[in-house]
Design an enzyme around this catalytic site. Structure first.
Site, mmCIF file in Angstrom:
data_model
loop_
_atom_site.group_PDB
_atom_site.id
_atom_site.type_symbol
_atom_site.label_atom_id
_atom_site.label_comp_id
_atom_site.label_asym_id
_atom_site.label_seq_id
_atom_site.Cartn_x
_atom_site.Cartn_y
_atom_site.Cartn_z
ATOM 1 N N HIS A 9 1.337 5.562 25.689
ATOM 2 C CA HIS A 9 2.447 5.455 24.925
ATOM 3 C C HIS A 9 2.367 6.287 23.488
ATOM 4 O O HIS A 9 1.146 6.577 23.280
ATOM 5 C CB HIS A 9 2.421 3.822 24.460
ATOM 6 C CG HIS A 9 1.459 3.514 23.683
ATOM 7 N ND1 HIS A 9 1.134 3.750 22.577
ATOM 8 C CD2 HIS A 9 0.415 2.623 24.240
ATOM 9 C CE1 HIS A 9 0.032 2.912 21.999
ATOM 10 N NE2 HIS A 9 -0.371 2.386 23.075
ATOM 11 N N GLU B 4 -1.657 -3.484 28.968
ATOM 12 C CA GLU B 4 -2.744 -3.143 28.056
ATOM 13 C C GLU B 4 -3.906 -4.287 28.578
ATOM 14 O O GLU B 4 -3.639 -5.287 29.016
ATOM 15 C CB GLU B 4 -2.418 -3.458 26.624
ATOM 16 C CG GLU B 4 -3.597 -3.478 25.656
ATOM 17 C CD GLU B 4 -4.269 -2.279 25.642
ATOM 18 O OE1 GLU B 4 -5.022 -1.899 26.479
ATOM 19 O OE2 GLU B 4 -4.189 -1.425 24.407
#
Length: 201
Positions: A13, A87
């Protein structure tokens, strides 16, 4: 694209809007900064030039979803959310400052001995790698032919790259994975080939 070969572009990201001194982890509401949006746009242009991309998958967190949305819009593809790309669950460490964490032995141990350390009430690197590789295996067996983009997080991408490089997980911090960077792996009948690591937009 040769039949039986899958190319995966692992995209981190873009830069997020949380203080760089804090461990974002799975903190809700952390999205991209203005710089992160621009990084994602540049990565989208780079991937558009690569061609042959058939699908975009993303971790469910806001910063990955926003990055993937920018990529998908440029590539003309819908984004599919995949929990396996999320994550690491850092458990009790989420949202704490790195300065504070550096005072704790278990944090220091985590950064030197990933293969044998679990964040308090979190998950191990082996569990992270297992879920990420499980999804990649699904793509190999029945996903779209051609290339796929997987938008995820720094250490998730490091874990996958370390695995395909034959590196111990304890050495994964030797791999740099910058915001909005692209790392590309080609997987065929002969096994994986790393085509690029940490190509920044």
């Amino acid at each position: 694209m040769t039949p039986g070969i899958l190319t995966i572009h692992l995209v981190r990201h873009g830069e997020h809007d949380l203080s760089p001194g804090l461990l974002a982890g799975r903190t809700p509401g952390v999205t991209l900064s203005e710089r992160g949006i621009e990084q994602a746009r540049r990565t989208a242009e780079r991937l558009a030039r690569a061609g042959g991309i058939a699908a975009v998958y993303a971790s469910p967190l806001e910063r990955t979803a926003r990055t993937a949305g920018i990529l998908g819009e440029r590539l003309g593809l819908a984004v599919e959310t995949v929990d396996a790309l999320a994550e690491i669950d850092f458990g009790d460490w989420i949202g704490r400052s790195f300065a504070e964490l550096d005072e704790h032995e278990d944090w220091r141990r985590w950064n030197h001995f990933r293969s044998g350390t679990r964040p308090p009430r979190g998950e191990t690197m082996s569990e992270v790698l297992g879920r990420a590789l499980g999804f990649i295996e699904e793509l190999i067996r029945g996903g779209p032919r051609g290339s796929a983009v997987l938008v995820s997080h720094c250490d998730v991408i490091r874990a996958v790259l370390a695995h395909y490089l034959g590196m111990p997980q304890d050495l994964l911090l030797r791999l740099e994975v910058a915001p909005a960077s692209v790392s590309t792996v080609e997987i065929g009948p002969w096994g994986p080939r790393i085509l690029r690591i940490n190509e920044e937009p």
